[in-house]
Scaffold this active site. Sequence first.
Site, mmCIF file in Angstrom:
data_model
loop_
_atom_site.group_PDB
_atom_site.id
_atom_site.type_symbol
_atom_site.label_atom_id
_atom_site.label_comp_id
_atom_site.label_asym_id
_atom_site.label_seq_id
_atom_site.Cartn_x
_atom_site.Cartn_y
_atom_site.Cartn_z
ATOM 1 N N ARG A 61 0.777 -1.140 -0.266
ATOM 2 C CA ARG A 61 0.313 0.461 0.178
ATOM 3 C C ARG A 61 0.932 1.499 0.064
ATOM 4 N NH1 ARG A 61 -2.670 -4.096 2.553
ATOM 5 N NH2 ARG A 61 -1.753 -3.647 4.317
ATOM 6 N N GLU A 98 4.765 -10.835 15.175
ATOM 7 C CA GLU A 98 4.257 -11.582 16.852
ATOM 8 C C GLU A 98 4.536 -12.824 16.302
ATOM 9 O OE1 GLU A 98 0.482 -10.646 17.710
ATOM 10 O OE2 GLU A 98 0.408 -11.004 19.225
HETATM 11 P P1 AMP Z 1 4.621 -2.629 11.452
HETATM 12 O O1 AMP Z 1 5.322 -3.301 10.674
HETATM 13 O O2 AMP Z 1 3.432 -3.773 12.670
HETATM 14 O O3 AMP Z 1 4.944 -1.640 12.008
HETATM 15 O O4 AMP Z 1 3.338 -2.824 10.563
HETATM 16 C C1 AMP Z 1 3.277 -2.027 8.985
HETATM 17 C C2 AMP Z 1 2.518 -2.572 7.983
HETATM 18 O O5 AMP Z 1 1.524 -3.496 8.352
HETATM 19 C C3 AMP Z 1 2.385 -1.378 7.183
HETATM 20 O O6 AMP Z 1 2.759 -2.445 5.835
HETATM 21 C C4 AMP Z 1 0.800 -1.774 7.295
HETATM 22 O O7 AMP Z 1 0.242 -1.623 6.187
HETATM 23 C C5 AMP Z 1 0.341 -3.257 7.906
HETATM 24 N N1 AMP Z 1 -0.288 -3.240 9.120
HETATM 25 C C6 AMP Z 1 0.076 -2.780 10.019
HETATM 26 N N2 AMP Z 1 -1.295 -3.659 10.975
HETATM 27 C C7 AMP Z 1 -2.010 -2.912 10.480
HETATM 28 C C8 AMP Z 1 -3.288 -3.203 10.766
HETATM 29 N N3 AMP Z 1 -4.289 -2.892 11.948
HETATM 30 N N4 AMP Z 1 -4.094 -1.378 9.705
HETATM 31 C C9 AMP Z 1 -3.739 -1.972 7.651
HETATM 32 N N5 AMP Z 1 -2.525 -2.230 8.122
HETATM 33 C C10 AMP Z 1 -2.030 -2.672 9.080
#
Ligand code: AMP
Length: 173
Positions: A61, A98
């Site tokens: 995205r 996780e």
């Molecule tokens: P993180 O590595 O945990 O910061 O996750 C970020 C990536 O996962 C991004 O590319 C987001 O598009 C996706 N992502 C993680 N959690 C969500 C959520 N609750 N809603 C939408 N996209 C998420």
Amino acid sequence: MSIELLKNAIRDVPDFPKPGIVFKDITPVLHDPQLLRLSVDLFAERHTGQHIDKIAVIDARGFIFGSALAYTLGVGLVPIRKPGKLPYKVIEESYELEYGTNTLAVHVDAFEEGDSVVIVDDLLATGGTAQAAVALVERLGANVRELDVLVELSFLNGREKLEGVNVYSPIVF
Ligand code: AMP
């Protein structure tokens, strides 16, 4: 068009992609021409007058907002992708989730030494994805000017993993 309207357009989808996760769905923003433009304009305003060499976009995205930003600023685009997608030589970074690990990859010739790079994704959650993207950019000798995300889930403390990185997120939950 206000940031509040943008925030209100983001749809919560409970239990996607798995039970317990509330997915922040940005597709209603994409469907609306004014909200889509506002999203890109908010990022573009950050960088007027700055020297930026590349926009690095995170699979998948981040591609949407980041490519529009690169077009607007008139700079090149670097896709940071999930493994097995980029055809040429890559470097990779793995990070903890996780359960299990994820990996991101970038072409070895994506940046010039000293390039000033803006990384774009749709959302910052735990910060692992962004941290891996920062590591890839820096391993190739480039500098991260800023991480631009449309949405930040501040309760997951993603910024803590990104010490020393400028993070911009117009929408915070
Ligand atoms: P993180 O590595 O945990 O910061 O996750 C970020 C990536 O996962 C991004 O590319 C987001 O598009 C996706 N992502 C993680 N959690 C969500 C959520 N609750 N809603 C939408 N996209 C998420």
